[in-house]
Every structure is written in C-alpha cells, then in structure tokens.
Motif scaffolding. Structure first.
Motif, PDB file in Angstrom:
ATOM      1  N   ALA A 426       0.565  -1.175  -0.240  1.00 43.64           N
ATOM      2  CA  ALA A 426      -0.128  -0.308   0.410  1.00 43.64           C
ATOM      3  C   ALA A 426       0.746   1.181  -0.001  1.00 43.64           C
ATOM      4  CB  ALA A 426      -0.776   0.196   1.646  1.00 43.64           C
ATOM      5  N   ILE A 427       1.993   0.926   0.622  1.00 44.47           N
ATOM      6  CA  ILE A 427       2.867   2.366   0.341  1.00 44.47           C
ATOM      7  C   ILE A 427       3.650   2.669  -1.075  1.00 44.47           C
ATOM      8  CG2 ILE A 427       5.193   3.165   1.574  1.00 44.47           C
ATOM      9  CD1 ILE A 427       5.014   2.139   3.949  1.00 44.47           C
ATOM     10  N   VAL A 428       3.377   1.853  -1.143  1.00 45.81           N
ATOM     11  CA  VAL A 428       4.146   1.762  -2.673  1.00 45.81           C
ATOM     12  C   VAL A 428       3.504   1.751  -3.607  1.00 45.81           C
ATOM     13  CG1 VAL A 428       4.874   0.138  -4.405  1.00 45.81           C
ATOM     14  CG2 VAL A 428       5.651  -0.977  -2.158  1.00 45.81           C
ATOM     15  N   ALA A 429       1.972   2.125  -3.751  1.00 40.74           N
ATOM     16  CA  ALA A 429       0.974   2.255  -4.415  1.00 40.74           C
ATOM     17  C   ALA A 429       0.768   3.516  -3.764  1.00 40.74           C
ATOM     18  CB  ALA A 429      -0.298   1.976  -3.887  1.00 40.74           C
ATOM     19  N   THR A 430       0.804   4.520  -2.789  1.00 41.98           N
ATOM     20  CA  THR A 430       1.495   6.128  -2.356  1.00 41.98           C
ATOM     21  C   THR A 430       2.184   7.016  -2.736  1.00 41.98           C
ATOM     22  OG1 THR A 430      -0.092   5.864   0.019  1.00 41.98           O
ATOM     23  CG2 THR A 430       1.595   7.644  -0.499  1.00 41.98           C
ATOM     24  N   ASP A 431       3.546   5.281  -3.415  1.00 41.17           N
ATOM     25  CA  ASP A 431       4.595   6.161  -3.473  1.00 41.17           C
ATOM     26  C   ASP A 431       4.259   6.450  -4.596  1.00 41.17           C
ATOM     27  OD1 ASP A 431       7.598   6.467  -4.136  1.00 41.17           O
ATOM     28  OD2 ASP A 431       7.237   4.430  -5.250  1.00 41.17           O
ATOM     29  N   ASP A 432       3.590   5.556  -5.327  1.00 43.82           N
ATOM     30  CA  ASP A 432       3.272   6.037  -7.070  1.00 43.82           C
ATOM     31  C   ASP A 432       2.831   7.204  -7.272  1.00 43.82           C
ATOM     32  OD1 ASP A 432       3.352   5.237 -10.102  1.00 43.82           O
ATOM     33  OD2 ASP A 432       1.206   4.940  -9.888  1.00 43.82           O
ATOM     34  N   PHE A 433       1.781   7.493  -6.374  1.00 38.79           N
ATOM     35  CA  PHE A 433       0.583   8.620  -6.265  1.00 38.79           C
ATOM     36  C   PHE A 433       1.299   9.732  -6.097  1.00 38.79           C
ATOM     37  CE2 PHE A 433      -1.699  11.288  -3.136  1.00 38.79           C
ATOM     38  CZ  PHE A 433      -3.099  11.594  -4.166  1.00 38.79           C
ATOM     39  N   LEU A 434       1.782   9.847  -5.567  1.00 36.19           N
ATOM     40  CA  LEU A 434       3.445  11.389  -5.158  1.00 36.19           C
ATOM     41  C   LEU A 434       3.606  10.967  -5.871  1.00 36.19           C
ATOM     42  CD1 LEU A 434       3.939  10.117  -0.729  1.00 36.19           C
ATOM     43  CD2 LEU A 434       2.119  11.751  -2.396  1.00 36.19           C
ATOM     44  N   ALA A 435       4.179  10.480  -6.840  1.00 40.25           N
ATOM     45  CA  ALA A 435       5.039  10.877  -8.246  1.00 40.25           C
ATOM     46  C   ALA A 435       4.727  11.545  -8.664  1.00 40.25           C
ATOM     47  CB  ALA A 435       5.950   9.450  -8.412  1.00 40.25           C
ATOM     48  N   LYS A 436       3.193  11.000  -8.724  1.00 43.07           N
ATOM     49  CA  LYS A 436       2.617  11.424 -11.008  1.00 43.07           C
ATOM     50  C   LYS A 436       1.954  12.474  -9.950  1.00 43.07           C
ATOM     51  CE  LYS A 436       0.655   6.682 -12.361  1.00 43.07           C
ATOM     52  NZ  LYS A 436      -0.267   5.578 -11.802  1.00 43.07           N
ATOM     53  N   ALA A 437       1.881  13.755  -8.484  1.00 45.70           N
ATOM     54  CA  ALA A 437       1.339  14.422  -8.803  1.00 45.70           C
ATOM     55  C   ALA A 437       2.666  14.918  -8.772  1.00 45.70           C
ATOM     56  CB  ALA A 437       1.193  14.036  -6.734  1.00 45.70           C
ATOM     57  N   ILE A 438       3.973  14.707  -8.519  1.00 45.93           N
ATOM     58  CA  ILE A 438       5.115  15.714  -8.804  1.00 45.93           C
ATOM     59  C   ILE A 438       5.115  15.805 -10.174  1.00 45.93           C
ATOM     60  CG2 ILE A 438       7.802  15.717  -9.104  1.00 45.93           C
ATOM     61  CD1 ILE A 438       7.273  14.377  -5.534  1.00 45.93           C
ATOM     62  N   ASP A 439       4.458  14.744 -10.632  1.00 42.19           N
ATOM     63  CA  ASP A 439       5.128  14.829 -12.643  1.00 42.19           C
ATOM     64  C   ASP A 439       4.276  15.984 -12.979  1.00 42.19           C
ATOM     65  OD1 ASP A 439       7.265  13.121 -12.338  1.00 42.19           O
ATOM     66  OD2 ASP A 439       5.987  11.743 -12.995  1.00 42.19           O
ATOM     67  N   MET A 440       3.128  16.142 -11.913  1.00 44.80           N
ATOM     68  CA  MET A 440       2.024  17.237 -13.096  1.00 44.80           C
ATOM     69  C   MET A 440       2.137  18.358 -12.188  1.00 44.80           C
ATOM     70  SD  MET A 440      -2.255  17.674 -11.698  1.00 44.80           S
ATOM     71  CE  MET A 440      -1.908  18.223  -9.689  1.00 44.80           C
ATOM     72  N   LEU A 441       2.882  18.665 -11.297  1.00 41.12           N
ATOM     73  CA  LEU A 441       2.485  20.064 -10.737  1.00 41.12           C
ATOM     74  C   LEU A 441       4.773  20.364 -11.876  1.00 41.12           C
ATOM     75  CD1 LEU A 441       2.413  19.583  -6.908  1.00 41.12           C
ATOM     76  CD2 LEU A 441       0.968  20.573  -8.542  1.00 41.12           C
ATOM     77  N   ALA A 442       4.852  19.372 -12.072  1.00 45.20           N
ATOM     78  CA  ALA A 442       6.665  19.833 -12.692  1.00 45.20           C
ATOM     79  C   ALA A 442       6.228  20.472 -13.648  1.00 45.20           C
ATOM     80  CB  ALA A 442       7.617  18.737 -12.390  1.00 45.20           C
ATOM     81  N   ALA A 443       4.882  19.859 -14.734  1.00 48.89           N
ATOM     82  CA  ALA A 443       4.687  19.902 -16.324  1.00 48.89           C
ATOM     83  C   ALA A 443       4.080  20.689 -16.394  1.00 48.89           C
ATOM     84  CB  ALA A 443       3.961  18.725 -16.527  1.00 48.89           C
ATOM     85  N   ASP A 444       3.856  21.744 -14.918  1.00 49.54           N
ATOM     86  CA  ASP A 444       2.839  22.613 -15.181  1.00 49.54           C
ATOM     87  C   ASP A 444       3.745  24.140 -15.337  1.00 49.54           C
ATOM     88  OD1 ASP A 444       1.353  25.594 -14.098  1.00 49.54           O
ATOM     89  OD2 ASP A 444       0.515  24.513 -13.029  1.00 49.54           O
ATOM     90  N   THR A 445       2.996  24.939 -16.662  1.00 48.23           N
ATOM     91  CA  THR A 445       3.591  26.316 -16.776  1.00 48.23           C
ATOM     92  C   THR A 445       3.199  27.520 -16.296  1.00 48.23           C
ATOM     93  OG1 THR A 445       2.912  25.989 -19.089  1.00 48.23           O
ATOM     94  CG2 THR A 445       4.976  24.947 -18.936  1.00 48.23           C
ATOM     95  N   SER A 446       2.313  27.443 -15.691  1.00 45.23           N
ATOM     96  CA  SER A 446       1.935  28.548 -15.346  1.00 45.23           C
ATOM     97  C   SER A 446       1.796  28.718 -13.844  1.00 45.23           C
ATOM     98  CB  SER A 446       0.477  28.744 -16.006  1.00 45.23           C
ATOM     99  OG  SER A 446      -0.495  27.656 -14.874  1.00 45.23           O
ATOM    100  N   HIS A 447       2.417  28.606 -13.319  1.00 39.86           N
ATOM    101  CA  HIS A 447       2.938  28.830 -11.801  1.00 39.86           C
ATOM    102  C   HIS A 447       4.337  27.873 -11.467  1.00 39.86           C
ATOM    103  CE1 HIS A 447      -1.653  27.416 -11.812  1.00 39.86           C
ATOM    104  NE2 HIS A 447      -2.046  28.763 -10.976  1.00 39.86           N
ATOM    105  N   ASP A 448       4.663  28.611 -10.047  1.00 35.65           N
ATOM    106  CA  ASP A 448       5.953  28.142  -9.386  1.00 35.65           C
ATOM    107  C   ASP A 448       5.151  26.923  -8.319  1.00 35.65           C
ATOM    108  OD1 ASP A 448       7.552  29.175 -11.043  1.00 35.65           O
ATOM    109  OD2 ASP A 448       6.910  31.027  -9.421  1.00 35.65           O
ATOM    110  N   THR A 449       5.367  26.135  -8.518  1.00 36.39           N
ATOM    111  CA  THR A 449       4.207  24.460  -7.618  1.00 36.39           C
ATOM    112  C   THR A 449       5.518  23.986  -6.767  1.00 36.39           C
ATOM    113  OG1 THR A 449       5.155  22.989  -9.253  1.00 36.39           O
ATOM    114  CG2 THR A 449       3.120  24.258  -9.918  1.00 36.39           C
ATOM    115  N   ALA A 450       4.720  23.490  -6.110  1.00 38.32           N
ATOM    116  CA  ALA A 450       5.826  22.367  -4.784  1.00 38.32           C
ATOM    117  C   ALA A 450       4.605  21.777  -4.322  1.00 38.32           C
ATOM    118  CB  ALA A 450       5.164  23.538  -3.289  1.00 38.32           C
TER     119      ALA A 450
END
Length: 574
Positions: A426-450
C-alpha cells in the motif's frame, strides 16, 4: 397450548442474581485484554502477581455490579443487557485482537466511521467472536423471566444491600493490595480504557458532553492580520499541493532507511525527506484538525481547535484560493465553509469501484482546473492511503511487490509477514501516487509549484501484539506517532522564494512535528501574520536574499482575476 405453556414455565431469576451473574460473565469473557495488560505491566511474579490480579478482577466485577445496579431494574434490565452484551462483545473483540483502547478519541472514531469503513471491519472472525461470546448470554437473557418483587420497598432494600455488599467486598479486596494495585493503575492510567463495558460507556458519555457543549456559530478568527506579500513583477503565482497521507508510519518508509524500498518512484525525484516527524495524534480525528491548527500539539486543546479557524481559512483571508479533495472520511472541520470535493461516494470513474476509489482519482481533472490561474492556490489531497485493516484493497496488482500478502481484512487469518507485506504494498501505491502528483506539478508552466506530503499518523503491525492505531497519545508507541514527510519544490519556486534545497536537506534530519505545517505553509506561500512562528517555518530557515528579484512598489498589488480555477473553487461541495 403446549407452546404457550412452555413459554409461561420459563425459569424465574431475581434481579440481584442476574446482575451478579452478568457481571461475572463480563469480567471473565470481555476483559481478557485488561488482564493481559495488567499482567504485562505488573512487576510482581508468582503469588504476589496472582493476588494483585485477583484483586483487580474483584474490583472490575464490582464496577460491573454497581453499573448494572444503577441502570437495571425490572423493566429496563433486559433491554439494557440486550444492547450491552453485543456491544461489549464487539469492544472486547477489537481490544483482544488489535489492542484497541476505548477512550473518548477512539469512541469518537467509532461514531464517525462510515458504512464503507464499517463494512471492512465486519469480518468472519468478528462475526464468529460475536456469535460465540454474545449469542449464549443473549439467549439466556431472552429465555428467563425476571422475578417480580412483592413491593417496591422490598426491591429497594435488596438493591441497597447489593450495592453496600459490593462496596464492602470491593473495598476490602482493594485495601488488602492497595499499595501494589494503586501503583499499578496510577502508572498505567490507560488500562481503564480496557475495562469493558465501562470503557465505551464512560467514553461515549464524555464524547456526547464534549459535542453538546461545543459552541454554535462562526469559528473564532485566527490571524486576522493575514496578508500576502506581493509577488515580484513577472513571476508566476504559487500552487501548493498538500497531500495528507493516511496511516503511513515512518518505520516502513523507504526514503527513511527502511530495509525495503517502498518508495522507488520518490527516490528518483528531487525530494527532501524528513526522517524524524512526530504526529499530533494517533488517529485521524485528532491529527488532521491539529496539524492544520495554529495551536498544534504544543498547545493542544481539542475544543479550542474545533471552534477555531484552520490554516485554510487563514490562507483564504490572505487571498489564496483553497480546495480540499477527499478520498477519506472528510476534512474534520479543517475546510468548514470552504471548497470541498469528496470521492468517498465513488463516481463513475475507471479508478473507482462501487466501494472505493484509488487515491489517484484526486489528480483527475486537477491539472486542467488549475491551468492559467492568475492567483495563488493551495490544494489538499486527503488520501485513503494505508487505511486498515484491509490493506490489500489499497493497491492494484501492479503494486503487489511484496508477497505473500494478506488478502483479508481479518488480520487474524494472516501471518505477521503477510500483514507487513500488504501494508508495504500500500505504501508502494502511495509512492506512485505522489510521484504522479510531482510530475503533474513539474509539467505546470503557469505556476511555481510545490508539494508537501505528510501522513496523519502511523500504524501498529503486531509489535507488542498491537495492531491498527488510536492508542491514547500518552502510551502510543512510535509506530503510531512517527510519520514520513516529504517536500518537493519546483525550480521556479526555489528561485523566486530564494530557497536553498541543500539547506533543506541538511536540516531534514532534525526533529520536527505536525506543528511545523501551519507556519511552513504560510512561509512558503508568503503570507505575513503575527501568528506565524519563524522558528517553526522549515522554509524560512533556508531562504537567502535574491538581489536580482524585482519586487513591486508599495502601490502595486498582487495579481487578481477570474479563470477556470476560480470557477471550480467557487463551487462548494457538501
């Protein structure tokens, strides 16, 4: 006629004897967890230990007798027992099998449990225990007739004699071992939350009293002076995603040195991992409101936190839009009267079944909603995460890394290794979820993200025969209160805020807590207020002046406007 005669000829039992018999049954059958706890906490052995234990059993039996003597009379005794026996069997099952202490906090969790959570707890093991321990006494109570006393005066005399005799016997037994027993109970105050049925009865009354005296009306204002610092000209608005994890403990977090790599995706991303983080509480009802409160654990006052504004209200006052997306049991008052979206009632979505949604569903549509937004935004994603005991339901086959894993919500059917494997998956699934959230934020060109990720509390996985969570904070083990925390900052926000990531990493080994969240978010989002404590602002410690950054003049204000995000966040969902 024969059947009617059979029913009329049922045995009669006096109220006094029924009260005594039921009290003894409660002690022998429903208080095994209390006995184990006392035996484990006692410093005595042999005869001395037996004497202390016998005295403790006499004492709790006396409590049962006094309780039933107060509540149970000819017309109320049977109905009370018909409710109390199965309720006590249920409480005893969770205390016996998971080490649950039924204090006010745990009872409040029970009251707030929704049908989905309750359904996962209704296992065959639970059903078998209920049948074995509650069916026989229930049948006896239904079958017998309660003898009618010749007069009310005679009944009152008998009841007074029963109470007096109980007090004399109990007091005599306690006094004979007073020093040892009083020392034992004084040093282990939480043991009283294992005495069934008094534990859940007293705690329920306490919860009802607390809720009844809770003030109605608007929340008390926090940080009325909150204001946003103007952003430098030409800079982008901030977007912060706060992920509130569920039931992930630090001990099993791969980034923090766990023997297994449960966080392989985060390990490939440029994150700051905090290795010594203490939660506000050992359950969601306490931790979530606490971590978003200015009071925190340092000045913990449940009533004050409940009736005061949260971090999100302060952000909104300063001009930061907020949105709470929930895949759990609600925001616990943190987002009261603010934008809220729930996935607890599964929508028609590929990531959802008719029972629950995967946490990844909270990312669906979020990127589009925040695109081209001219203002600052804070989004909270409240995970289902590692919510137990059905850990296996929290991950798909693609995350089934550690096997054999427990495929049942009845942990008694699995080995400890299988339980840990399911939990780690279940932690591995959370790890994947967080990585996808980071990738989504990294791809955002209209905001400075965190992104900030922090779990609400931990979990026991069999250490000391304890499972799940929710022990009283004073005795909760580290497995239930030590949690992981991860921060990811885009290059844009690092540059605009002048935050040195190497400084953050250098300080990531220091001891912090949920108390840091309130002040760190205000610091990162550049919200000025007198209540902000720079000593608790993790980012403020690592800011450096940026001479090249151009700032607006005093007459300039923060950018404003309307966009898709404003429309989305303006729609509140109940």
């Amino acid at each position: 006629m024969k059947s009617a005669s059979w029913w009329r000829n049922r045995p009669e039992v006096g109220q006094t004897w029924l009260i005594i018999a039921v009290s003894l049954y409660f002690t022998v059958v429903f208080n095994n967890a209390f006995v184990r706890f006392i035996l484990g906490a006692s410093n005595h052995e042999g005869t001395a230990q037996a004497l202390v234990m016998s005295t403790a059993l006499v004492f709790i039996t006396g409590l049962h007798v006094l309780l039933l003597s107060l509540l149970g009379w000819r017309w109320t005794l049977k109905p009370i027992l018909l409710v109390m026996i199965p309720a006590s069997a249920a409480a005893a099952y969770y205390s016996d099998n998971y080490g649950i202490f039924f204090d006010a906090s745990m009872v409040r969790n029970v009251f707030r449990t929704d049908t989905a959570e309750a359904g996962e707890l209704m296992t065959w093991g639970f059903a078998g225990a209920m049948l074995l321990k509650s069916a026989p006494p229930l049948l006896v109570v239904v079958w017998i007739r309660i003898r009618k006393e010749s007069s009310i005066l005679r009944l009152l005399v008998k009841r007074v004699l029963l109470v007096v005799a109980t007090l004399v016997i109990t007091s005599g037994a306690v006094m004979s071992q007073f020093d040892d027993l009083s020392s034992l109970m004084r040093n282990n105050k939480s043991a009283r939350y294992l005495i069934t049925p008094e534990n859940y009865i007293v705690s329920s009354i306490r919860v009802l009293q607390q809720d009844r005296r809770a003030p109605r009306g608007p929340l008390s204002k926090v940080a009325e002076d909150a204001r946003l610092d103007p952003h430098p000209i030409g800079s982008k608005p901030h977007l912060l995603v706060i992920v509130v994890g569920e039931t992930v403990r630090a001990q099993n977090w791969g980034l923090s040195g766990y023997a297994r790599q449960t966080t392989p995706m985060l390990a490939r991303r440029d994150v700051v991992n905090y290795v010594d983080v203490t939660a506000c509480g050992s359950n969601t009802e306490v931790s979530v409101p606490c971590m978003f409160s200015v009071y925190g654990r340092r000045s913990y006052d449940r009533d004050k936190i409940k009736r005061s504004e949260s971090l999100l209200h302060v952000l909104e006052r300063a001009g930061v839009k907020t949105l709470w997306r929930d895949n759990q049991s609600g925001c616990k008052g943190v987002c009261a009267d603010l934008a809220f979206e729930s996935y607890r009632e599964p929508p028609d979505h590929p990531l959802c079944t008719n029972q629950a949604c995967r946490d990844e569903v909270m990312l669906s549509g979020l990127h589009g909603a925040i695109d081209d937004n001219p203002g600052d935004v804070v989004v909270v994603l409240h995970q289902l995460g590692n919510h137990g005991p059905a850990y296996f339901k929290r991950y798909g086959e693609e995350f089934r890394t550690f096997t054999p894993d427990c495929r049942s919500a009845d942990l008694g059917k699995c080995t400890r290794e299988e339980i840990v494997n399911a939990y780690d998956n279940a932690i591995v699934a959370t790890d994947d979820f967080l990585a996808k959230a980071i990738d989504m934020l990294a791809a955002d060109t209209s905001h400075d993200t965190a992104m900030i990720y922090v779990s609400d509390h931990g979990e026991s996985l069999g250490e000391g025969n304890l499972y799940l969570h929710g022990l009283p904070y004073a005795i909760a083990p580290a497995t239930q209160v030590k949690v992981p925390m991860v921060v990811w900052l885009s290059e844009g926000i690092q540059r605009e805020r002048g935050i040195d990531p190497s400084c953050l990493r250098a300080q990531a080994g220091s001891s912090i807590s949920h108390d840091n969240l309130f002040h760190s978010v205000l610091g990162l989002m550049e919200v000025q207020t007198e209540v902000r404590d720079e000593g608790l602002n993790l980012f403020g410690r690592c800011e450096k002046p940026n001479a090249e950054t151009e700032t607006p003049t005093s007459g300039q204000s923060k950018r404003s406007g309307t966009s898709k995000i404003a429309e989305v966040l303006g729609d509140e969902h109940g």
